[in-house]
Design a protein around this motif. Structure first.
Motif, PDB file in Angstrom:
ATOM      1  N   GLU B 180       0.835  -1.189   0.000  1.00  0.00           N
ATOM      2  CA  GLU B 180       0.000   0.000   0.000  1.00  0.00           C
ATOM      3  C   GLU B 180       0.876   1.247   0.000  1.00  0.00           C
ATOM      4  O   GLU B 180       0.605   2.215  -0.692  1.00  0.00           O
ATOM      5  N   LEU B 182       3.846   1.468  -1.218  1.00  0.00           N
ATOM      6  CA  LEU B 182       4.406   1.630  -2.555  1.00  0.00           C
ATOM      7  C   LEU B 182       3.381   2.225  -3.507  1.00  0.00           C
ATOM      8  O   LEU B 182       3.705   3.022  -4.375  1.00  0.00           O
ATOM      9  N   LEU B 183       2.131   1.814  -3.320  1.00  0.00           N
ATOM     10  CA  LEU B 183       1.092   2.300  -4.220  1.00  0.00           C
ATOM     11  C   LEU B 183       0.697   3.737  -3.902  1.00  0.00           C
ATOM     12  O   LEU B 183      -0.037   4.361  -4.663  1.00  0.00           O
ATOM     13  N   ALA B 184       1.178   4.258  -2.777  1.00  0.00           N
ATOM     14  CA  ALA B 184       0.949   5.679  -2.474  1.00  0.00           C
ATOM     15  C   ALA B 184       2.022   6.539  -3.120  1.00  0.00           C
ATOM     16  O   ALA B 184       1.995   7.750  -3.020  1.00  0.00           O
ATOM     17  N   TYR B 339      -5.660  -3.173  -5.904  1.00  0.00           N
ATOM     18  CA  TYR B 339      -5.199  -2.270  -4.854  1.00  0.00           C
ATOM     19  C   TYR B 339      -5.103  -0.825  -5.307  1.00  0.00           C
ATOM     20  O   TYR B 339      -5.176   0.089  -4.510  1.00  0.00           O
ATOM     21  N   ARG B 340      -4.890  -0.630  -6.594  1.00  0.00           N
ATOM     22  CA  ARG B 340      -4.884   0.730  -7.123  1.00  0.00           C
ATOM     23  C   ARG B 340      -5.141   0.666  -8.615  1.00  0.00           C
ATOM     24  O   ARG B 340      -4.463  -0.055  -9.327  1.00  0.00           O
ATOM     25  N   ARG B 341      -6.127   1.478  -9.054  1.00  0.00           N
ATOM     26  CA  ARG B 341      -6.519   1.379 -10.456  1.00  0.00           C
ATOM     27  C   ARG B 341      -5.432   1.916 -11.387  1.00  0.00           C
ATOM     28  O   ARG B 341      -5.215   1.401 -12.467  1.00  0.00           O
ATOM     29  N   LEU B 342      -4.741   2.980 -10.957  1.00  0.00           N
ATOM     30  CA  LEU B 342      -3.747   3.609 -11.837  1.00  0.00           C
ATOM     31  C   LEU B 342      -2.500   2.768 -11.994  1.00  0.00           C
ATOM     32  O   LEU B 342      -1.983   2.256 -11.019  1.00  0.00           O
TER      33      LEU B 342
END
Lengths: 242, 342
Positions: B180, B182-184, B339-342
């Motif tokens: 999470e 990393l996805l931020a 976890y993240r669309r982008l």
């Protein structure tokens, strides 16, 4: 939208399946303020800040951060995020963790070294940089997480319960650090369920069951409800009979 | 640059976690060594019963060739063969020697045939080949199955350990909250997958080389072809295992659930990859092996190590393994959308 505003949340709802976790929230966060999201656990604070950070997306409604519609990878470069759990690699030393996150944000060479020294200094971990993180205490891990989110000098800092499980002395030092970061011009959004922490924010949003129940400065909120404490104000807005 | 950050971090983590490092490298070696002990152990000493009509010279020659020779009558021999007290019974059918093997143990069969051939060879060193009538009580003379074990095992152990370690470490990234985190960051989903593939790739190249070297040079596994090809195949197998492991970790909530994939994903591959003979299986069941990466890895390793074949015989397997890895990588990038669309 006025330039002085940093984050716009416009009629945002977020559902997971049938459950509506955030229900039509609209609020604005000004530049250079510490904005608190206050509410009990399960109120939807984490979901809201995750959407601001660009990790999650609103089901309906829009969020603008620094005048860009979220999620946007470009804007995420300018946001620092500190999650509720200490997202650190326990096998690695604190220095290696910081090096990793710095490199992810594109910091290299001298600049990287300099920033690592600066943030380590800020959170008082300079002496412990060479220790593996699994030997760190809970408080040290929180501070390291905070340091990692500050590495790339973000314009917006989003912190999800930064002081949970931390002793009062350390909690105070973290708030002092946040104040210092704010004075350098960073906008800070911080979630908390500790009422007395809320007093330290410039402005506050009270959230309950996914709904925004009040927004304002701590003094305003108390004055409006004739309460002595934020806790009483929260109870009033939450609909409890006093 | 950002991919490099992940690569460096993964390699650093590896060298910090000595036990996992050890597991990845020494566990496969250890298991191969055990297999080596069990299957290749001491040279097997066959028990051969001999009828009275076998010439004395042959009996003496047999005794010299490390066989345990017993004079028995035909009736007794039959019983003893059934009771597995004898591995084989030798008699004369006119001028042609007739050999009856118990047959259920490939190791024993091989040893018997060797002894008998040696015995007759020493008597008649001329080039005329030995005419030997052999019959099997059980089984058949198909012992290739046994010879096929080695390459399949190398492939299997590399696949198994890489699958598990890669899966668990990606899973940990999720449960620790670092995914999470990393996805931020502005990190793209493909960069995370690429970082993992390269980071583990460097490590598994090292691991696969060591294991192959150990099996071939130390355990003296049959090796006819090029070592470089073996490395290529083990590397591709490791890549497939890595990408499959990280992909499946998205569907596990904890380490225990990751381990639950072993009977579902790993064990079936043992049965279908050619370790066991599939000829007797129903055709539709046999075709299941088509979707199993280990089938291609094992096939290619066998082509190289046993048949000594080169590129043209493994090219197909190489492409399929590459295809599997690519497919799993793409699915991985898609799975991260959760976890993240982008």
């Amino acid at each position: 939208m006025p330039e002085s505003m940093c984050i716009h949340v416009e009629h945002v709802s977020r559902s997971f399946g049938k459950k509506k976790v955030i229900d039509d929230v609209t609020l604005e966060v000004g530049r250079g303020e510490i904005f608190g999201l206050l509410g009990p656990s399960g109120a939807g604070k984490t979901t809201l800040v995750k959407m601001m950070a660009g990790i999650d997306e609103a089901t309906t409604g829009t969020i603008y951060v620094l005048n860009t519609k979220m999620p946007s990878l470009q804007t995420m470069q300018r946001i620092g995020f500190m999650a509720q759990s200490d997202a650190l690699y326990g096998e690695l030393t604190a220095l290696e963790n910081l090096q990793f996150f710095a490199a992810i944000y594109g910091l290299k060479g001298k600049k990287q070294k300099q920033r690592i020294e600066e943030v380590a200094e800020l959170v008082n971990l300079t002496e412990h940089l060479r220790k593996p993180v699994h030997n760190y205490s809970g408080g040290m891990k929180r501070r390291l997480s905070l340091a990692a989110s500050l590495l790339h000098e973000p314009d917006v800092l989003i912190l999800d319960e930064p002081t949970v499980g931390i002793d009062p002395v350390l909690r105070q030092s973290i708030w002092q650090e946040l104040e210092r970061v704010r004075q350098q011009g960073t906008t800070i959004v911080v979630t908390t369920h500790v009422m007395d922490e809320a007093e330290k924010c410039q402005r506050l949003a009270m959230i309950r069951n996914g709904r925004l129940i009040a927004v304002g400065s701590p003094a305003e909120l108390k004055a409006k409800t004739n309460s002595q404490t934020i806790e009483q104000a929260f109870l009033y807005f939450g609909g409890a009979k006093l | 640059m950002r991919v490099r950050a992940i690569v460096v971090r993964i390699i650093r983590q590896f060298f910090r976690d000595k036990r996992t490092l050890g597991l990845m490298i020494f566990a496969p070696m250890f298991v191969l060594f055990l297999m080596h002990l069990v299957f290749n152990g001491e040279e097997y000493k066959p028990a051969i019963g001999v009828n009275q009509d076998v010439p004395n010279v042959v009996v003496e020659a047999l005794e010299k060739s490390k066989a345990d020779v017993k004079q028995v009558t035909r009736e007794k021999a039959k019983d003893q063969l059934h009771e597995q007290r004898l591995d084989a019974f030798l008699e004369m059918d006119g001028r042609i020697p007739k050999l009856t093997l118990e047959g259920s143990d490939p190791t024993a069969n091989k040893a018997v045939l060797m002894s008998v051939q040696q015995a007759f060879q020493s008597l008649a060193p001329q080039k005329e080949t030995l005419k030997l009538k052999t019959t099997y009580l059980h089984g058949s003379e198909d012992m290739k199955l046994f010879d096929n074990f080695g390459p399949v095992l190398i492939g299997f152990f590399i696949f198994f350990f890489v699958f598990l370690i890669a899966g668990v470490s990606f899973l940990r990234e999720r449960t620790n909250g670092t995914l999470e985190r990393l996805l931020a960051t502005p990190l793209q989903r493909w960069e995370i997958v690429a970082g993992y593939v390269i980071g583990f790739g460097i490590f598994t190249t090292f691991q696969a080389s060591l294991i192959s070297w150990f099996a071939i040079d130390i355990l003296d596994m049959m090796m006819e072809g090029s070592f470089l090809y073996v490395l290529l195949i083990t590397f591709l197998l490791a890549m497939t295992a890595l990408t499959l492991g990280t992909l499946l970790s998205a569907f596990a909530h904890n380490e225990l659930q990751m381990i639950q994939f072993i009977p579902l994903v790993i064990v079936p591959q043992i049965f279908f990859s050619g370790l066991f003979n599939l000829e007797t299986m129903a055709p539709w069941l046999r075709s299941v092996s088509v979707i199993m990466p280990l089938t291609y890895g094992a096939d290619a390793l066998r082509e190289i190590m046993i048949r000594g074949n080169g590129w043209s015989d493994i090219a197909f397997d190489v492409y399929i393994l590459l295809g599997f890895s690519l497919l799993f990588m793409i699915l991985n990038v898609i799975a991260l959308k959760k976890y993240r669309r982008l």
